[in-house]
Design a protein around this motif. Structure first.
Motif, mmCIF file in Angstrom:
data_model
loop_
_atom_site.group_PDB
_atom_site.id
_atom_site.type_symbol
_atom_site.label_atom_id
_atom_site.label_comp_id
_atom_site.label_asym_id
_atom_site.label_seq_id
_atom_site.Cartn_x
_atom_site.Cartn_y
_atom_site.Cartn_z
ATOM 1 N N UNK A 92 56.309 33.545 -19.670
ATOM 2 C CA UNK A 92 56.840 32.846 -18.507
ATOM 3 C C UNK A 92 55.871 32.669 -17.365
ATOM 4 N N UNK A 93 55.066 33.689 -17.062
ATOM 5 C CA UNK A 93 54.132 33.574 -15.946
ATOM 6 C C UNK A 93 53.060 32.534 -16.240
ATOM 7 N N UNK A 94 52.416 32.639 -17.381
ATOM 8 C CA UNK A 94 51.363 31.689 -17.754
ATOM 9 C C UNK A 94 51.873 30.245 -17.746
ATOM 10 N N UNK A 95 52.999 30.009 -18.392
ATOM 11 C CA UNK A 95 53.492 28.648 -18.532
ATOM 12 C C UNK A 95 53.963 28.067 -17.205
ATOM 13 N N UNK B 230 48.249 21.160 -6.920
ATOM 14 C CA UNK B 230 47.222 21.169 -5.872
ATOM 15 C C UNK B 230 45.967 20.440 -6.324
ATOM 16 N N UNK B 231 45.613 20.604 -7.583
ATOM 17 C CA UNK B 231 44.449 19.916 -8.124
ATOM 18 C C UNK B 231 44.721 19.615 -9.592
ATOM 19 N N UNK B 232 44.627 18.376 -10.026
ATOM 20 C CA UNK B 232 45.001 18.019 -11.391
ATOM 21 C C UNK B 232 44.079 18.577 -12.463
ATOM 22 N N UNK B 233 42.968 19.194 -12.071
ATOM 23 C CA UNK B 233 42.033 19.737 -13.057
ATOM 24 C C UNK B 233 42.053 21.265 -13.126
ATOM 25 N N UNK B 234 42.885 21.906 -12.323
ATOM 26 C CA UNK B 234 42.948 23.373 -12.349
ATOM 27 C C UNK B 234 43.668 23.834 -13.609
ATOM 28 N N UNK B 235 43.078 24.808 -14.280
ATOM 29 C CA UNK B 235 43.581 25.268 -15.574
ATOM 30 C C UNK B 235 43.946 26.747 -15.523
ATOM 31 N N UNK B 236 44.978 27.119 -16.291
ATOM 32 C CA UNK B 236 45.396 28.519 -16.406
ATOM 33 C C UNK B 236 45.614 28.823 -17.877
ATOM 34 N N UNK B 237 44.887 29.797 -18.388
ATOM 35 C CA UNK B 237 45.002 30.200 -19.786
ATOM 36 C C UNK B 237 45.049 31.722 -19.883
ATOM 37 N N UNK C 165 47.354 27.925 -22.675
ATOM 38 C CA UNK C 165 47.156 28.439 -24.032
ATOM 39 C C UNK C 165 46.862 29.936 -24.043
ATOM 40 N N UNK C 166 47.214 30.576 -25.148
ATOM 41 C CA UNK C 166 46.928 31.996 -25.355
ATOM 42 C C UNK C 166 46.021 32.132 -26.574
ATOM 43 N N UNK C 167 44.841 32.691 -26.375
ATOM 44 C CA UNK C 167 43.920 32.948 -27.480
ATOM 45 C C UNK C 167 44.076 34.405 -27.894
ATOM 46 N N UNK C 168 44.507 34.613 -29.124
ATOM 47 C CA UNK C 168 44.694 35.969 -29.640
ATOM 48 C C UNK C 168 43.400 36.449 -30.274
#
Length: 267
Positions: free
Chosen positions: A156-159, A168-175, A233-236
């Protein structure tokens, strides 16, 4: 291939630990200006090789705010800090105090770190990498508190964050990354060779990760070149771990059980 991280300011939380220190080294090798966070291990944080260190107890809002003020404007944050309680306690016997401590040390600390990082970005492009665990994917008997915290981070937090960040910025990424058993000197008192052989029965590769294995994926996800179109995305990083046994027993080598080279750690 270049990562595009040269000259960017990066904060690594938990930089005095094994995976955190490996992240500091790899970011620095890419030419990044690395700020190393620590809670208690200042000497280890300084030895990791960043440009400066900052201290904070990430469970406390005021200390996190101070950490970001001292760190200066950041482009990247690797939220590595977390705590795995070593004692095996089933839910029927789990004290509320330990539950709250584990949630605070992992989920609350990650939330406060993510909030502080995204707030200071303003309208600038940035990259945030969270650290979960395979415990958050498969569960972990005796450590439901830890598994619940890590599941919340990579779920939930990541998504939620990956959708909020682009406002705020269309290129900011969270993985995020989800390490499994990872080599760490701090686990010598927790796991012996026989136990390593047992846990590797769920892994296709039959070996535990190194801190550098995890750090390499953190750096890759932070890179605007390698992962510029990757978010949420989540990299295992767990050698192909599954929630079932893949092997009948410890792998044999030269007629006998293979000895694990190093102890490992549930990160």
């Amino acid at each position: 291939m270049r990562t595009g991280l040269s000259g960017r300011r990066v904060l690594v939380t938990g930089g005095s630990g094994g995976i955190g220190a490996a992240c500091v080294r790899l970011f620095a090798a890419e030419g990044a200006d690395v700020v190393v966070h620590y809670h208690r291990g200042r000497e280890r944080a300084e030895a990791a090789g960043g440009s400066r260190v900052v201290q904070a107890d990430l469970r406390h809002e005021a200390e996190v705010e101070r950490m970001f003020a001292e760190a200066g404007k950041l482009d990247v944050c690797a939220a590595v800090a977390g705590v795995w309680p070593s004692e095996d306690v089933p839910v029927a016997e789990l004290p509320l105090e330990r539950w709250r401590e584990t949630i605070d040390a992992n989920l609350t600390a990650t939330f406060l770190t993510a909030r502080g990082f995204l707030a200071q970005l303003d309208a600038r492009e940035g990259a945030l990498v969270l650290v979960g665990s395979t415990a958050g994917i498969f569960g972990e008997a005796g450590h439901a508190d830890y598994a619940a915290a890590k599941s919340a981070i990579i779920g939930g937090l990541l998504l939620s964050l990956k959708n909020e960040a682009v406002r705020r910025n269309p290129l900011t990424r969270v993985n995020a990354v989800a390490p499994g058993w990872t080599v760490s000197p701090m686990t010598e008192r927790v796991l012996d060779e026989e136990q390593v052989g047992l846990v590797s029965r769920t892994m296709a590769l039959r070996k535990v990760a190194t801190a550098d294995d995890v750090a390499a994926q953190v750096v890759a996800l932070a890179s605007p070149v390698l992962s510029g179109h990757v978010t949420g995305q989540v990299v295992t990083i767990a050698g192909g771990m599954e929630g079932r046994l893949l092997h009948d027993g410890p792998r044999k080598k030269d007629g006998g059980p293979e000895a694990a080279a190093q102890p490992c750690h549930r990160e």
